[in-house]
Design an enzyme around this catalytic site. Sequence first.
Site, short mmCIF file in Angstrom:
data_model
loop_
_atom_site.label_atom_id
_atom_site.label_comp_id
_atom_site.label_asym_id
_atom_site.label_seq_id
_atom_site.Cartn_x
_atom_site.Cartn_y
_atom_site.Cartn_z
N GLU A 214 25.16 -3.52 15.36
CA GLU A 214 25.84 -4.78 15.01
C GLU A 214 26.07 -5.69 16.20
O GLU A 214 26.10 -6.90 16.04
CB GLU A 214 27.15 -4.53 14.25
CG GLU A 214 28.30 -4.04 15.08
CD GLU A 214 29.57 -3.90 14.26
OE1 GLU A 214 29.90 -4.81 13.51
OE2 GLU A 214 30.24 -2.87 14.39
N HIS B 59 13.44 16.87 7.98
CA HIS B 59 13.04 16.42 6.64
C HIS B 59 12.44 15.02 6.66
O HIS B 59 12.41 14.36 5.63
CB HIS B 59 14.24 16.49 5.70
CG HIS B 59 14.78 17.88 5.55
ND1 HIS B 59 14.05 18.90 4.96
CD2 HIS B 59 15.94 18.43 5.97
CE1 HIS B 59 14.76 20.01 5.01
NE2 HIS B 59 15.91 19.75 5.61
N ARG C 56 37.54 -14.46 13.29
CA ARG C 56 37.10 -13.91 12.00
C ARG C 56 35.63 -14.18 11.74
O ARG C 56 35.06 -13.68 10.77
CB ARG C 56 37.93 -14.53 10.87
CG ARG C 56 39.42 -14.21 11.00
CD ARG C 56 40.21 -14.88 9.90
NE ARG C 56 40.07 -14.18 8.65
CZ ARG C 56 40.96 -13.34 8.16
NH1 ARG C 56 42.04 -13.07 8.84
NH2 ARG C 56 40.77 -12.76 7.01
N GLU D 269 28.82 6.00 13.15
CA GLU D 269 29.66 4.94 13.70
C GLU D 269 29.07 4.40 15.01
O GLU D 269 29.01 3.19 15.23
CB GLU D 269 31.09 5.47 13.91
CG GLU D 269 32.07 4.53 14.59
CD GLU D 269 32.21 3.16 13.91
OE1 GLU D 269 31.74 2.98 12.78
OE2 GLU D 269 32.78 2.26 14.56
N LYS E 62 34.56 -11.07 10.81
CA LYS E 62 35.56 -10.01 11.01
C LYS E 62 36.05 -9.46 9.68
O LYS E 62 36.21 -8.27 9.51
CB LYS E 62 36.73 -10.57 11.82
CG LYS E 62 37.84 -9.59 12.07
CD LYS E 62 37.38 -8.53 13.04
CE LYS E 62 38.34 -7.37 13.15
NZ LYS E 62 37.67 -6.17 13.65
N TRP F 17 32.09 -19.94 6.59
CA TRP F 17 31.05 -18.93 6.76
C TRP F 17 30.19 -19.06 5.51
O TRP F 17 30.62 -18.75 4.41
CB TRP F 17 31.68 -17.55 6.85
CG TRP F 17 30.77 -16.48 7.31
CD1 TRP F 17 30.21 -16.33 8.55
CD2 TRP F 17 30.32 -15.35 6.55
NE1 TRP F 17 29.45 -15.19 8.60
CE2 TRP F 17 29.49 -14.57 7.39
CE3 TRP F 17 30.52 -14.91 5.25
CZ2 TRP F 17 28.88 -13.40 6.97
CZ3 TRP F 17 29.91 -13.75 4.83
CH2 TRP F 17 29.10 -13.01 5.69
N ASN G 136 38.67 -21.05 0.65
CA ASN G 136 38.09 -19.75 1.00
C ASN G 136 37.77 -19.03 -0.29
O ASN G 136 38.56 -19.10 -1.23
CB ASN G 136 39.12 -18.86 1.72
CG ASN G 136 39.26 -19.21 3.16
OD1 ASN G 136 38.58 -20.08 3.66
ND2 ASN G 136 40.18 -18.53 3.82
N GLY G 137 36.70 -18.28 -0.32
CA GLY G 137 36.40 -17.51 -1.53
C GLY G 137 35.18 -18.08 -2.24
O GLY G 137 34.40 -18.84 -1.64
N CYS H 72 35.42 -17.32 6.27
CA CYS H 72 36.10 -18.61 6.15
C CYS H 72 37.57 -18.47 6.52
O CYS H 72 38.20 -17.44 6.25
CB CYS H 72 36.04 -19.11 4.71
SG CYS H 72 34.39 -19.41 4.11
N LYS I 102 27.81 0.55 15.62
CA LYS I 102 28.26 -0.28 16.75
C LYS I 102 27.05 -0.82 17.51
O LYS I 102 27.00 -1.99 17.87
CB LYS I 102 29.12 0.54 17.73
CG LYS I 102 30.51 0.89 17.31
CD LYS I 102 31.46 -0.26 17.20
CE LYS I 102 31.46 -0.84 15.83
NZ LYS I 102 32.28 -0.23 14.83
C1 F6R Z 1 32.04 -2.79 11.95
C2 F6R Z 1 33.03 -3.43 11.12
C3 F6R Z 1 32.80 -3.44 9.65
C4 F6R Z 1 34.15 -3.22 8.93
C5 F6R Z 1 33.96 -3.43 7.41
C6 F6R Z 1 35.24 -3.14 6.66
O1 F6R Z 1 32.39 -2.82 13.29
O2 F6R Z 1 34.00 -3.95 11.60
O3 F6R Z 1 31.86 -2.50 9.25
O4 F6R Z 1 34.59 -1.93 9.21
O5 F6R Z 1 33.59 -4.76 7.19
O6 F6R Z 1 36.29 -3.95 7.09
P1 F6R Z 1 37.80 -3.55 6.85
O7 F6R Z 1 38.07 -2.31 7.61
O8 F6R Z 1 38.58 -4.73 7.36
O9 F6R Z 1 37.96 -3.34 5.37
#
Ligand code: F6R
Length: 696
Positions: A575, A591, A33, A568, A691, A88, A115-116, A2, A572
Amino acid sequence: MCGIFGYVNYLVDKSRGEIVDTLIEGLQKLEYRGYDSTGLAVDGDDDKAFIFRQVGKVAALRDHIEKDLRPDTDKIFSSHVGIAHTRWATHGNVTENNCHPHTSDPNNEFVVVHNGIITNFRDLRILLKGKGFKFQTDTDTECIAMLFKHIYDTNLKNGHEVDFNELMKQVLYELQGSYGLLVRSSHYPGEIVATRKGSPLLVGVKTERKMKVDFVDVEFNDDPESQFASPNSLRFPSDKTAKPSNSSKFHKSQSRAFLSEDGIPMPMEFFLSSDPSSVIEHTKKVLFLEDDDIVHIYNGELHIHRATKEKGIPATRSILTLEMELAEIMKGPYKHFMQKEIFEQPDSTFNTMRGRIDFNENVVRLGGLKDWLPTIKRASRFLMIACGTSYHSCLATRPLFEELAGVPVSLEVASDFLDRSSPVSKNDVCFFVSQSGETADSMLALQYCIEQGATTVGIVNSVGSSISRQTDCGVHVNAGPEIGVASTKAYTSQYIALVMVALSLASDSIALRNRCISIIQGLKRIPEQIKRSLELEDQIKDICDKHLNGQKNALLLGRGYQFATALEGSLKIKEISYIHSEGVAAGELKHGVLALVDKDLPIIAIATKDSLLPKVQSAISQVTAREGRPIIIVNEGQKLQTNKKELAFIEVPENVDCLQGLINVIPLQLMSYWLAVNQGIDVDFPRNLAKSVTVE
Ligand code: F6R
Ligand code: UD1
């Protein structure tokens, strides 16, 4: 996630069309976001606000308003309050009805964006229904608008005229949860009240005149009884003895910042937002609010109220000058923000180290930790707490912390850490790693560690964010704004920031000096080596076309330092390209995971040179012995002995073992990007993701 945006003009003539444009453009800056629906409210032709809501993109809201013939876009307002929102969905489906702004009643007497999450919304709904309110939505927010109306009406009935900010205080008394909140009302034309608790909110201030001072005084309620004096308390509906707070004093004081030299009211514009990126195109002068601050804007003045004086809460809020340039958050020549951010990494990694490492003297100096290093070095344990990609940067650097600091290091996914209420002592030092600095789980974990008396250190990208402000000390990773939902350049910069912290902890050790020098010299090579790795893009595209497009699964294998890289890379891929992928510790293969391997399952193995390479080679042999056809990441010129079953080698520059992950992740970022683009996915807005995850 949001986003909220509000625009207030005072003695600055604006047409309704211009006001709507400002709100829409504000929302567009928040799009990165992640959101699923939008809405805004502006003044109507009579007392009743016009409210527009739309599922989907901000552009669709603009179309919707243009098609709606109601608003006369030429009508001029010299004083006006507009509020807007990107939603959102958390409570209630993605429907037009559930979009913000939400209203108290059919006449839109009180209109809010939020928001929240209001955690006691179910109780409030029951109580308000009992008072005759008819809910139109499934959201937790609607009860806030209705609370405003209920408390306003009750005050009136009891003969109390309350200021808007006083009304806000009485409403907040009933709310539990987290919020960033903007409220406008036909009863308070030209006024807005706003507040935050656990959700970011800032105010941009724009004026042609010179402001007298660059801070705003906080106005504390000095009547100790009135802070809990909600005369209309819903929680205590039978309490008739509660005293109405004395509201008359609030309009008396005047904020020094907004006093003009000649006493004539100054033309002013205010921009309220959950994110600086929507404010900087209008003004660089901003105020970041603290939790529980109540902003009240009227007659071109901004006031900040708080219920009580609390220890540690400053009595003024500085009006800061934001240094972020709009160009920085634009896409430039790239098709997506994610692509831009991947290709920015030679610069962003350099910026993380800029001014902090002396490569001639082999010394690291972190200004943000200078005064805290002795405390950190005395710790009995380190905790590294984060979510998602930020967690992976902790995993990637934990071995180095253990090696250089000689202190046990616990690694924690923030949500799981909270679920367990894991024991924390005041001798612990807790590192909070976050790109946004606003992630709810990390924030709550931070609150918890503060309560336990631990020392808290932030490793954060967003300056002015909640984590950056609430930690004892920390390091800004200085990667620049990251807009693509998938985190890329923040990862490499967090990784480097953490390496620099580990190096700082070993600065006194003679025994570790040579190791530190080799790491510092390795860091020096990183920007150039990332640049070279980015040149692999054509090969990666080719590998995607030949071997990976259309696949439903993938396995990424790594060991030691490269386990974090495997996780990681896998995150990527899943997602943004929606391919199910798993990062597996190569030692765990036998295992269980080996059962998945056949000639069709795409496997990416990380086999760059380090002390664990023989073990990784053995994992690759286990895979190829079962007809697996891996794609293998190796160092340039590295000859790996295999049985020739591999599909391809990706050769990357070589660096010190603990830094190799910074290089190895680059082809995986590119791979995930091209796998998604090849499917026509909007890489910057992957489905179901936001985001900045500001809900638990
Ligand atoms: C993946 C991604 C998320 C963030 C996670 C934490 O690409 O962006 O996994 O890393 O939501 O977010 P921050 O770093 O903003 O606390
Ligand atoms: C600071 C300045 C930088 C300037 C440099 C040179 C800021 C934001 N940075 O950088 O512009 O060029 O000095 O003197 O003004 N902090 C936290 N928690 C966090 C992150 C940071 O508490 O999560 C604190 C730090 O302890 C420090 C301050 O914020 O007090 C700034 O941190 P950082 O930007 O990392 O400091 P410098 O690199 O010294």
